[in-house]
Each structure stands twice: as C-alpha cells, then as structure tokens.
Design a protein around this motif. Structure first.
Motif, PDB file in Angstrom:
ATOM      1  N   ALA A   1       0.832  -1.212   0.000  1.00  0.00           N
ATOM      2  CA  ALA A   1       0.000   0.000   0.000  1.00  0.00           C
ATOM      3  C   ALA A   1       0.861   1.253   0.000  1.00  0.00           C
ATOM      4  N   VAL A   2       1.948   1.231   0.763  1.00  0.00           N
ATOM      5  CA  VAL A   2       2.872   2.373   0.800  1.00  0.00           C
ATOM      6  C   VAL A   2       3.508   2.577  -0.571  1.00  0.00           C
ATOM      7  N   MET A   3       3.899   1.484  -1.222  1.00  0.00           N
ATOM      8  CA  MET A   3       4.509   1.596  -2.544  1.00  0.00           C
ATOM      9  C   MET A   3       3.502   2.107  -3.569  1.00  0.00           C
ATOM     10  N   ALA A   4       2.265   1.657  -3.499  1.00  0.00           N
ATOM     11  CA  ALA A   4       1.246   2.131  -4.432  1.00  0.00           C
ATOM     12  C   ALA A   4       1.076   3.647  -4.300  1.00  0.00           C
ATOM     13  N   GLU A   5       0.993   4.126  -3.067  1.00  0.00           N
ATOM     14  CA  GLU A   5       0.846   5.569  -2.844  1.00  0.00           C
ATOM     15  C   GLU A   5       2.074   6.331  -3.340  1.00  0.00           C
ATOM     16  N   ALA A   6       3.271   5.786  -3.066  1.00  0.00           N
ATOM     17  CA  ALA A   6       4.508   6.465  -3.462  1.00  0.00           C
ATOM     18  C   ALA A   6       4.612   6.599  -4.975  1.00  0.00           C
ATOM     19  N   LEU A   7       4.270   5.530  -5.702  1.00  0.00           N
ATOM     20  CA  LEU A   7       4.382   5.579  -7.158  1.00  0.00           C
ATOM     21  C   LEU A   7       3.292   6.443  -7.775  1.00  0.00           C
ATOM     22  N   ARG A   8       2.102   6.450  -7.189  1.00  0.00           N
ATOM     23  CA  ARG A   8       1.056   7.359  -7.685  1.00  0.00           C
ATOM     24  C   ARG A   8       1.475   8.815  -7.491  1.00  0.00           C
ATOM     25  N   HIS A   9       2.144   9.079  -6.389  1.00  0.00           N
ATOM     26  CA  HIS A   9       2.627  10.441  -6.133  1.00  0.00           C
ATOM     27  C   HIS A   9       3.614  10.886  -7.210  1.00  0.00           C
ATOM     28  N   ILE A  10       4.562  10.014  -7.552  1.00  0.00           N
ATOM     29  CA  ILE A  10       5.536  10.339  -8.596  1.00  0.00           C
ATOM     30  C   ILE A  10       4.838  10.533  -9.934  1.00  0.00           C
ATOM     31  N   ALA A  11       3.911   9.632 -10.244  1.00  0.00           N
ATOM     32  CA  ALA A  11       3.179   9.739 -11.512  1.00  0.00           C
ATOM     33  C   ALA A  11       2.386  11.042 -11.571  1.00  0.00           C
TER      34      ALA A  11
END
Length: 279
Positions: free
Chosen positions: A176-186
C-alpha cells in the motif's frame, strides 16, 4: 569605518555571511581566485560561500578572518549559519537543494527524498534505524517533508530524476505504501512538475552502477555534485568532476526508458501494488 555586524540567526545566516564575505573580499582588493589561493581551495568554492550554497566551516572562517582582517567576525558567526535539523553529512546538501535552479538525480535503490511520501519516508527511516524512538522517526520524516516543499513552486527547481527499476520494485513499507509512493511520482510527472525516467533491468550494465548521483545547478554559483553512501556523503565542486558526472547522467538518460514509457511502467506498478491482497 565600523566592522561588520554580527549576524542575526533568525534571518538568512548563510546568505548574510556570504554577502559579508564578498564585501570583505572586495574591500581587500582580492578576486575569488586570489582569495582561494590563500585558503588552499578552489575559486568556485569561494563563489559558493558567497552565494550561500556552501556552508562555512570554522577552519575556513578562522582563515578568512586572518586573511581579510575581519576581527573574528566569520568565526563568531559561522555557528549561526551552520544550524540545521539534518544529519551533519547531509545538511549542506539540503541547504543547496533549496537554492538550486536545476537538480538531476539518479536513484539506484530507493525513491529519492524529494519524491517520497510521508509513509515511504517513515519506512525508509525506520529501516535506517530499527531501534530509534518513534519521536525521532517523526522528526526525521518532518525534516524530509520540509525539504519536499520546495516542489510547491510551479517551475523551480527543475527536477529530473532517473529511477532504477530496482527502486520501484523494492517493497519499502509494504504494497500500500509503494502504491501511494508511485502514484505520487506519476502525479508530479503528469502535472509536468518533474521529469522522470526509469532505468529498466533490461538496460544491463550502465555507467552509474557504483552508486547514487545528484547534480545541482545554481543561478549565481558554480554547480555541485553530491555522492552518498551509508551514513556518509560528500559535496564536490571540482569542475572536471562535475563535468564528468554530468556526462554520466546524460548516458543514464540515454539508457533509460522514454518519459512516456517510464510513466506507463510507474503507473502499472502502482496499480499492481494497489491490489494489496494479491501477489
């Protein structure tokens, strides 16, 4: 004539200290290169002190007071200019980031600090020190989020990040943390606030396999490069070194996926991580 006044730590100490250094140097009739010879440093280092992009250490402050006959002014005030909430090896870099007009960064193992979310930053800091008190982790995360606020400006600094695929696939903090982190970058990329590319595993051997790299450019000071290891870091201003590592970054860009393909991969991985219950 009265001597320079002691600096007010509540203002911008490094900027004031740099302005006083420029004034004292010009009053002494010395160029940056001439003064640098007295201190056994480069002329660009003097320029960075004057621009406030480099921190004045006590040893250099003492020499400046002797050479420029400033009555101990720089030694008295370098302490105020050195105050920072960041670890000693990184404090000068964080200060330089805030003044940079452009930052180019290659991250081989983790999402770089300027692109992290609070949850990702917390996981990284907890990994760095598994036994740290929770209030210490809170302080570290707050410091990292404070750095990130420089991206609130719509155009400055220009941030160009090349992320190794390994940094995107290492599950830091959980799916879940990784999903949020990558959405933030995108999201930053889709708003055209950053330039981001992914260096895929398929690129094979490349020019920066030995470590992370950060290049910073400034409006009124020479560029800097930062190398980082485990709890250590070093800023370098040697023009030949900076030029060589700028070429290294250019080669990384050439080996990386295009911006469009990079964004597609980041969003696809974010979607995969979002399905938290499924591998």
């Amino acid at each position: 004539m009265p001597g320079p006044k002691d600096l007010d730590p509540s203002s911008s100490p490094r900027a004031l200290l740099g302005a006083e250094l420029r004034h004292a140097r010009e009053k002494a009739g010395l160029s940056q290169d001439e003064l640098s010879l007295r201190l056994f440093v480069s002329g660009s280092f003097i320029g960075q002190l004057e621009a406030g992009t480099r921190r004045m250490q006590p040893g250099y402050a003492r020499l400046l007071d002797e050479v420029l006959e400033t009555g101990g002014f720089f030694l008295r005030n370098c302490g105020a200019a050195a105050k920072s909430r960041y670890p000693e090896h990184f404090a000068e870099v964080a200060e330089a980031e805030a003044q940079a007009t452009a930052i180019r960064e290659y991250a081989p193992l983790l999402i770089p600090g300027l692109l992290q979310t609070p949850a990702y930053a917390r996981a990284v800091n907890r990994g760095y020190d598994p036994t740290a008190p929770e209030e210490t982790i809170d302080e570290w995360v707050e410091g990292r989020m404070e750095r990130i606020r420089l991206l609130d400006h719509p155009t400055r600094p220009v941030l160009w990040a090349v992320l190794d695929e390994a940094a995107l696939r290492r599950e830091t903090g959980g799916r879940a943390v990784m999903a949020e982190a990558l959405r933030h970058i995108a999201g930053l990329a889709r708003r055209s606030r950053i330039i981001v590319q992914v260096l895929p595993f398929s690129a094979g051997a490349h020019t920066a396999m030995e470590g992370a790299l950060k290049l910073m450019e400034f409006e009124d000071a020479p560029p800097l490069v930062y190398f980082e290891g485990v709890r250590i870091g070093r800023l370098e201003d040697d023009p030949a070194t900076v030029s060589q590592l700028r070429f290294t970054f250019d080669l990384l860009v050439a080996s990386a996926l295009s911006r469009e393909k990079s964004l597609a991969l980041i969003e696809a991985l974010a979607q995969d991580y979002g399905h938290e219950e499924h591998p």
